[in-house]
Write an enzyme that holds these catalytic residues in place. Structure first.
Site, PDB file in Angstrom:
ATOM      1  N   GLU A 165     -20.366 -10.751   4.306  1.00  0.00           N
ATOM      2  CA  GLU A 165     -20.292  -9.804   2.717  1.00  0.00           C
ATOM      3  C   GLU A 165     -18.832 -10.869   2.505  1.00  0.00           C
ATOM      4  OE1 GLU A 165     -22.395  -8.038   3.720  1.00  0.00           O
ATOM      5  OE2 GLU A 165     -22.932  -7.067   1.651  1.00  0.00           O
ATOM      6  N   TYR A 167     -16.659 -11.736   4.306  1.00  0.00           N
ATOM      7  CA  TYR A 167     -14.723 -11.735   5.521  1.00  0.00           C
ATOM      8  C   TYR A 167     -15.117 -12.701   6.297  1.00  0.00           C
ATOM      9  CZ  TYR A 167     -14.672  -7.290   2.888  1.00  0.00           C
ATOM     10  OH  TYR A 167     -14.962  -5.830   2.383  1.00  0.00           O
ATOM     11  N   ARG A 215     -23.631  -7.766  11.760  1.00  0.00           N
ATOM     12  CA  ARG A 215     -24.426  -8.048  10.681  1.00  0.00           C
ATOM     13  C   ARG A 215     -23.588  -8.958  10.066  1.00  0.00           C
ATOM     14  NH1 ARG A 215     -22.764  -3.780   5.058  1.00  0.00           N
ATOM     15  NH2 ARG A 215     -25.020  -4.996   3.998  1.00  0.00           N
ATOM     16  N   HIS A 253     -18.493 -11.662  -1.690  1.00  0.00           N
ATOM     17  CA  HIS A 253     -17.964 -11.040  -2.458  1.00  0.00           C
ATOM     18  C   HIS A 253     -17.970 -11.404  -3.322  1.00  0.00           C
ATOM     19  CE1 HIS A 253     -18.177  -6.667  -0.628  1.00  0.00           C
ATOM     20  NE2 HIS A 253     -17.214  -7.230   0.617  1.00  0.00           N
ATOM     21  N   GLN A 340     -19.907   3.777 -10.420  1.00  0.00           N
ATOM     22  CA  GLN A 340     -18.679   3.907 -11.734  1.00  0.00           C
ATOM     23  C   GLN A 340     -17.894   5.528 -10.979  1.00  0.00           C
ATOM     24  OE1 GLN A 340     -21.845   4.865 -15.075  1.00  0.00           O
ATOM     25  NE2 GLN A 340     -19.918   6.109 -15.585  1.00  0.00           N
TER      26      GLN A 340
HETATM   27  P1  NAP Z   1     -16.264   3.935 -26.579  1.00  0.00           P
HETATM   28  O1  NAP Z   1     -16.135   3.394 -25.685  1.00  0.00           O
HETATM   29  O2  NAP Z   1     -15.074   5.226 -26.654  1.00  0.00           O
HETATM   30  O3  NAP Z   1     -16.554   2.729 -27.801  1.00  0.00           O
HETATM   31  C1  NAP Z   1     -16.766   3.592 -28.701  1.00  0.00           C
HETATM   32  C2  NAP Z   1     -16.062   1.597 -29.042  1.00  0.00           C
HETATM   33  O4  NAP Z   1     -15.976   1.904 -30.875  1.00  0.00           O
HETATM   34  C3  NAP Z   1     -13.994   1.096 -29.324  1.00  0.00           C
HETATM   35  O5  NAP Z   1     -14.041   0.626 -27.835  1.00  0.00           O
HETATM   36  C4  NAP Z   1     -13.871   0.934 -29.736  1.00  0.00           C
HETATM   37  O6  NAP Z   1     -13.762  -0.339 -30.232  1.00  0.00           O
HETATM   38  C5  NAP Z   1     -14.537   1.243 -31.571  1.00  0.00           C
HETATM   39  N1  NAP Z   1     -14.666   2.412 -32.450  1.00  0.00           N
HETATM   40  C6  NAP Z   1     -13.913   3.381 -31.954  1.00  0.00           C
HETATM   41  N2  NAP Z   1     -13.718   4.457 -33.131  1.00  0.00           N
HETATM   42  C7  NAP Z   1     -13.571   3.212 -33.878  1.00  0.00           C
HETATM   43  C8  NAP Z   1     -13.751   3.465 -35.644  1.00  0.00           C
HETATM   44  N3  NAP Z   1     -12.996   4.152 -35.590  1.00  0.00           N
HETATM   45  N4  NAP Z   1     -14.131   2.306 -36.007  1.00  0.00           N
HETATM   46  C9  NAP Z   1     -14.430   1.073 -35.960  1.00  0.00           C
HETATM   47  N5  NAP Z   1     -14.684   1.030 -34.388  1.00  0.00           N
HETATM   48  C10 NAP Z   1     -14.501   1.812 -33.491  1.00  0.00           C
HETATM   49  O7  NAP Z   1     -17.348   5.206 -26.434  1.00  0.00           O
HETATM   50  P2  NAP Z   1     -18.956   4.741 -26.416  1.00  0.00           P
HETATM   51  O8  NAP Z   1     -20.038   3.736 -26.654  1.00  0.00           O
HETATM   52  O9  NAP Z   1     -19.786   5.552 -27.278  1.00  0.00           O
HETATM   53  O10 NAP Z   1     -19.561   5.470 -24.746  1.00  0.00           O
HETATM   54  C11 NAP Z   1     -19.371   6.781 -24.412  1.00  0.00           C
HETATM   55  C12 NAP Z   1     -18.724   6.894 -22.979  1.00  0.00           C
HETATM   56  O11 NAP Z   1     -19.860   6.450 -22.538  1.00  0.00           O
HETATM   57  C13 NAP Z   1     -18.040   5.908 -22.304  1.00  0.00           C
HETATM   58  O12 NAP Z   1     -17.004   6.909 -21.962  1.00  0.00           O
HETATM   59  C14 NAP Z   1     -18.187   4.752 -22.230  1.00  0.00           C
HETATM   60  O13 NAP Z   1     -17.461   4.634 -21.078  1.00  0.00           O
HETATM   61  C15 NAP Z   1     -19.545   5.614 -21.654  1.00  0.00           C
HETATM   62  N6  NAP Z   1     -20.096   4.972 -21.311  1.00  0.00           N
HETATM   63  C16 NAP Z   1     -20.345   3.662 -20.120  1.00  0.00           C
HETATM   64  C17 NAP Z   1     -21.593   2.616 -19.904  1.00  0.00           C
HETATM   65  C18 NAP Z   1     -21.334   1.647 -18.835  1.00  0.00           C
HETATM   66  O14 NAP Z   1     -20.197   1.599 -18.165  1.00  0.00           O
HETATM   67  N7  NAP Z   1     -21.788   0.454 -18.520  1.00  0.00           N
HETATM   68  C19 NAP Z   1     -22.752   2.436 -21.092  1.00  0.00           C
HETATM   69  C20 NAP Z   1     -22.570   3.713 -21.904  1.00  0.00           C
HETATM   70  C21 NAP Z   1     -21.589   4.783 -22.298  1.00  0.00           C
HETATM   71  P3  NAP Z   1     -12.463  -0.725 -31.237  1.00  0.00           P
HETATM   72  O15 NAP Z   1     -10.917   0.099 -31.394  1.00  0.00           O
HETATM   73  O16 NAP Z   1     -11.646  -2.153 -30.441  1.00  0.00           O
HETATM   74  O17 NAP Z   1     -12.906  -1.164 -31.995  1.00  0.00           O
HETATM   75 FE1  SF4 Z   2     -22.535   5.332  -5.813  1.00  0.00          FE
HETATM   76 FE2  SF4 Z   2     -23.140   7.829  -6.950  1.00  0.00          FE
HETATM   77 FE3  SF4 Z   2     -23.098   5.868  -8.519  1.00  0.00          FE
HETATM   78 FE4  SF4 Z   2     -24.956   5.883  -6.626  1.00  0.00          FE
HETATM   79  S1  SF4 Z   2     -24.923   7.370  -8.225  1.00  0.00           S
HETATM   80  S2  SF4 Z   2     -23.318   3.906  -7.628  1.00  0.00           S
HETATM   81  S3  SF4 Z   2     -23.066   6.429  -4.974  1.00  0.00           S
HETATM   82  S4  SF4 Z   2     -21.641   7.115  -8.064  1.00  0.00           S
END
Ligand code: NAP
Ligand code: SF4
Length: 675
Positions: A165, A167, A215, A253, A340
């Site tokens: 990895e 290290y 490893r 990494h 996450q």
């Molecule tokens: P979000 O992460 O809060 O993103 C929504 C985006 O829309 C904001 O970043 C904001 O960016 C924009 N926004 C908010 N209000 C707005 C408005 N009134 N007008 C225009 N733009 C606006 O929400 P989401 O994408 O719906 O996701 C929901 C949750 O699921 C979040 O907690 C997210 O982290 C999680 N999720 C995570 C992943 C991942 O990690 N891969 C994937 C899917 C969902 P600006 O203000 O910059 O425009």
């Molecule tokens: Fe980590 Fe749990 Fe997501 Fe698996 S499911 S990657 S252990 S947070």
């Protein structure tokens, strides 16, 4: 005998026998640094009860300079021995076996005092390492040996010497980081002298009846890495020096190729381990993206390895092996490889846990006990929050009725599972389905729960989730505007020029879905390897394809917009955000930030920049997709309030902002623990 007889067969090491071929790989959980050794012990004891064959602790440094970060756990003195004895005793009481990983971070140590073979800074660290002198290298070896001796005193069944990895040890092995011209650099035999001397001297110190795993980096995935001929040469030397087992290390990494993310195909690197089989006579372990008993068993059955290592799956379900053995594999909570709550926590300085299982690393604090007072509990909404509260309440002995207005359980998980590279969410929803059956939950699909229908219940939990946030952009009712639900759930037709409004998690997901026409490479290893530029290390050094990553360009042109003036995807996971950004940039997605959404018309979206609304521009789009976050769906909560009915509200229905499945599930289980 169960279906997983290869994985479950014992492994005789001569002086000791492992009860099965499953290793819980090393994880930096942050537990050892809490100094709460009862908590550390319970974490490992719980996994020993789950019947894993052998556990490896998180990386423990042999000295101060090798610690991954200042104050990271070390094994250097008798006080450490006393602390670690608490966990080894507890594990042995549960009939488990545990070994300690000795990890020296070298130039990856987050400290200005880090050391390395040469003064070459890593791209993932701000610090230039000190180049070690010959005497200082000897001191590092002595520290490894002392640490192994102390681990033995603490009651461990062995040690794993971390040589992969990227290290410290790995840094000596390849020219990329070792540019010395003394006896520790230059020719390959000099560069591998460090691991060989460490293993040889550790073996002399601890005697024969102590497990020593090495490893070994089989696929560096960095320029100037090892050839596969060198990997075989090292493996033979490692065996000769006294190791009992070789574990597979995949990717440094700093490599810009994902190796454990959810978009990496399952069992993606077992073929690399297989290339070593037959070259050594000690057992070899396969690792990375192994998360089901089916895959684990197949890897051994098909001669890819003698054993399998899984790490995160033991956060998701501590009883993975026991459930496999007792024909309850369907009940294994799946690790969806999202990072996450585990690695993203580690890299944010938080204790690891698991999105799927918030009890992981919180075993002493979040205790699920049978209830002495079974109640009738109504849960409204079968998304992650509702499912987790329902299942945990039922597990505790309550009678649970789960109302869901749609035709299926899973809520937003059903959107996630449609995203290319997130196919693991399918298994997650399947698991929830299984558990609702196992715990006899009265599941009422296609049912909107009214206040009257909830009348007879002792407790009501509202988990009705979210609705898309309305951004109120003038002209958004135009026929060319869709929400993410229209695209992902209703499969509305989408044009060739697409503008996505909102670059949060869902904005990124929808973009990924559209650039790939809903089909990724995570279920096709050959395609995935071409996409990321991975090849056979026997043909190309370090496993890097000379032509680099290959992009299949999409049929669409996509622009991803946000109002913030910061890097796109800054809120995505620390360990996965770069993968999403890289993937979309390679697909020619335009990232534009700092915009105002002025209005929408038939030609597309009109934007401007800054408070003065400068540079008004039209982005031509035949489809505009709103991914502007979410708001609570709290109609039922309001009605219950007006009827003065007490209730609990969790998940998006309580607070939608920044709510993700990790928070929703955690809230559900914590509420269930006290109902
Ligand atoms: P979000 O992460 O809060 O993103 C929504 C985006 O829309 C904001 O970043 C904001 O960016 C924009 N926004 C908010 N209000 C707005 C408005 N009134 N007008 C225009 N733009 C606006 O929400 P989401 O994408 O719906 O996701 C929901 C949750 O699921 C979040 O907690 C997210 O982290 C999680 N999720 C995570 C992943 C991942 O990690 N891969 C994937 C899917 C969902 P600006 O203000 O910059 O425009
Ligand atoms: Fe980590 Fe749990 Fe997501 Fe698996 S499911 S990657 S252990 S947070």
């Amino acid at each position: 005998m169960s279906n997983f007889n290869h994985m479950l067969s014992p492994l005789n090491l001569g002086f000791t026998t492992l009860k099965n071929r499953v290793v819980m790989g090393s994880m930096h959980t942050g537990l050892e640094e809490t100094n709460d050794w009862n908590r550390v012990a319970e974490f490992y004891a719980e996994r020993a009860r789950g019947e894993v064959g052998l556990m490896i602790t998180g990386g423990i440094s042999p000295n101060k300079e090798g610690a991954v970060f200042p104050r990271a756990a070390m094994m250097t003195n008798t006080e450490d021995v006393i602390h670690h004895s608490i966990l080894t005793e507890r594990v042995h009481k549960e009939n488990g076996k545990i070994i300690m990983q000795i990890l020296h971070a070298g130039r990856y140590a987050y400290s200005p005092e880090c050391v390395a073979p040469s003064r070459i800074k890593s791209p993932i660290s701000p610090f230039f390492p000190k180049e070690l002198s010959h005497d200082e290298i000897e001191k590092q070896i002595d520290d490894f040996v002392k640490s192994a001796y102390l681990a033995q005193q603490a009651g461990y069944d062995g040690v794993e010497i971390m040589g992969s990895e990227g290290y410290f040890i790995n840094q000596f092995i390849v020219r990329h980081t070792n540019q010395r011209n003394d006896g520790w650099g230059g020719a390959y035999k000099n560069r591998i002298k460090l691991p060989i001397e460490i293993i040889r001297r550790v073996r002399t110190e601890v005697g024969t009846d102590f497990i020593v795993i090495y490893r070994l980096s089989m696929l560096d995935l960095i320029p100037n890495g090892s050839t596969f001929g060198e990997v075989i040469q090292l493996a033979k030397a490692v065996e000769h020096a006294g190791a009992n087992i070789i574990n597979s290390g995949i990717g440094w990494h700093e490599a810009r190729i994902p190796t454990i993310a959810t978009s990496v195909p399952k069992g993606a690197f077992a073929w690399v381990t297989k290339k070593l089989m037959g070259h050594v006579s000690i057992p070899v372990i396969a690792s990375n993206r192994i998360n089901t008993p089916e895959i684990a068993n197949d890897i051994i059955k098909h001669g890819c390895a003698d054993m399998v290592s899984m790490a995160r799956p033991f956060l998701a379900d501590s009883h993975f092996v026991r459930k496999s053995r007792t024909k309850k594999a369907q009940q294994i909570a799946p690790c969806i490889a999202c990072n996450q709550a585990c690695l993203d926590h580690t890299f944010s300085g938080k204790i690891s846990t698991c999105l799927v299982n918030p009890r992981a690393c919180h075993e002493t604090e979040l205790v699920i006990q049978q209830t002495p007072n079974p109640k009738n509990i109504a849960v409204v909404g079968a998304g992650p929050a509702g499912l987790s509260v329902a299942i945990t309440c039922a597990e505790r002995g309550h009678h649970v009725t789960l109302f869901e207005k749609s035709t299926e359980i899973g809520g937003q998980l059903n959107l996630a599972k449609k995203i290319p590279g997130k196919e693991e969410f399918r298994g997650f929803v399947d698991w929830y389905n299984e558990m609702t059956t196992v715990y006899h939950i009265d599941l009422r699909l296609n049912t909107v729960a009214s206040v009257d229908a909830l009348h007879p219940f002792d407790e009501i939990v509202v988990a009705t989730g979210v609705v898309p946030r309305n951004p109120h952009i003038p002209g958004q009712n135009n026929g060319n505007v869709l929400t993410y639900i229209d695209v992902l759930h209703d499969k509305a037709p989408v044009g060739e020029n697409v503008t996505i409004i909102g670059a949060g998690g869902i904005g990124f997901d929808v973009t990924e879905y559209l650039v790939r026409d809903g089909k990724g490479t995570s279920e096709n290893l050959a395609e995935w390897m071409i996409e990321w530029g991975v090849t056979d290390p026997a043909k190309h050094v370090g496993g890097l394809a000379p032509e680099g990553p290959h992009t299949k360009y999409p049929n669409r042109k996509i622009t991803l917009l946000q109002r913030k003036n910061e890097k796109h995807g800054a809120q995505l996971g620390k360990t996965t955000g770069w993968i999403h950004r890289t993937s979309l940039k390679r697909k020619n997605v335009d990232f534009i930030g700092g915009v105002n959404y002025d209005f929408i018309d038939g030609d597309g979206l009109h934007i401007s920049f800054g408070k003065q609304r400068n540079n008004p521009t039209r982005i031509k789009a035949d489809t505009i997709v709103l991914c502007t976050g979410q708001e609570p769906l709290n109609t039922l909560a309001n009605e219950l309030m007006s009827h003065k009915r007490p209730f609990h509200v969790i998940g998006g229905a309580a607070k939608a902002a920044e709510l993700d499945a990790k928070t929703a599930i955690n809230q559900g289980i914590r509420l269930a623990a006290i109902l």
